[in-house]
Write a protein that holds these residues in place. Sequence first.
Motif, mmCIF file in Angstrom:
data_model
loop_
_atom_site.group_PDB
_atom_site.id
_atom_site.type_symbol
_atom_site.label_atom_id
_atom_site.label_comp_id
_atom_site.label_asym_id
_atom_site.label_seq_id
_atom_site.Cartn_x
_atom_site.Cartn_y
_atom_site.Cartn_z
ATOM 1 N N TRP A 197 -4.011 7.932 -4.475
ATOM 2 C CA TRP A 197 -4.446 6.788 -4.739
ATOM 3 C C TRP A 197 -4.397 5.566 -3.480
ATOM 4 O O TRP A 197 -3.470 5.486 -3.176
ATOM 5 N N GLY A 198 -5.426 5.340 -3.187
ATOM 6 C CA GLY A 198 -5.598 4.492 -1.834
ATOM 7 C C GLY A 198 -5.003 4.912 -0.567
ATOM 8 O O GLY A 198 -4.627 4.287 0.348
ATOM 9 N N ASP A 207 -7.597 -1.798 -8.500
ATOM 10 C CA ASP A 207 -6.927 -1.260 -7.167
ATOM 11 C C ASP A 207 -5.468 -0.407 -7.605
ATOM 12 O O ASP A 207 -4.493 -1.309 -7.705
ATOM 13 N N SER A 258 -3.454 0.957 -5.815
ATOM 14 C CA SER A 258 -2.769 0.897 -4.418
ATOM 15 C C SER A 258 -1.787 -0.278 -4.472
ATOM 16 O O SER A 258 -0.790 -0.437 -3.694
ATOM 17 N N TYR A 313 -13.318 -3.010 -11.380
ATOM 18 C CA TYR A 313 -12.393 -1.997 -10.522
ATOM 19 C C TYR A 313 -10.886 -2.559 -10.746
ATOM 20 O O TYR A 313 -10.859 -3.659 -10.695
ATOM 21 N N GLY A 316 -13.707 3.968 -0.765
ATOM 22 C CA GLY A 316 -13.159 2.404 -0.581
ATOM 23 C C GLY A 316 -13.256 2.043 0.872
ATOM 24 O O GLY A 316 -13.450 2.845 1.637
#
Length: 133
Positions: free
Chosen positions: A87-88, A51, A53, A49, A118
């Motif tokens: 995203w995030g 991230d 963000s 993964y 998430g």
Amino acid sequence: MRAKLIAGATAAALAGVAAALLRGGSLRGGSSSTAETTSTEETTTFSPYIDTSLSTVLDMAATARKTDVKDFTLGFVASGKGCNPKWGGKSSLTDTTLDQRITALRKAGGETRVSFGGAVGTELAQACGSVSG
């Protein structure tokens, strides 16, 4: 009834995210990197993964060259205030830095996939009031 609404909203949100990503050029084409079986052997691809963000997105192409890990899972698409995929839950799906890193990874023989949800934020299916948003 709620399950149908959530399933429908999820499908609509996924379609909307896919359309947005395709317009932005981030996730077009490429091959699947799931486990594949051939007549002589079975292979599994590792897909860590990333991230998206974080303030600095990993240089996936450089990592692929150093480690031979070429497939990455981008996370996480979540609600950015209402039925608005980000995203995030924070940044635009058309982030040009991320697009450039995905393009460089593909040139290096790698591929990406997207993960929804998430641990933080609101799942799109729960943020969307209906299939149409």
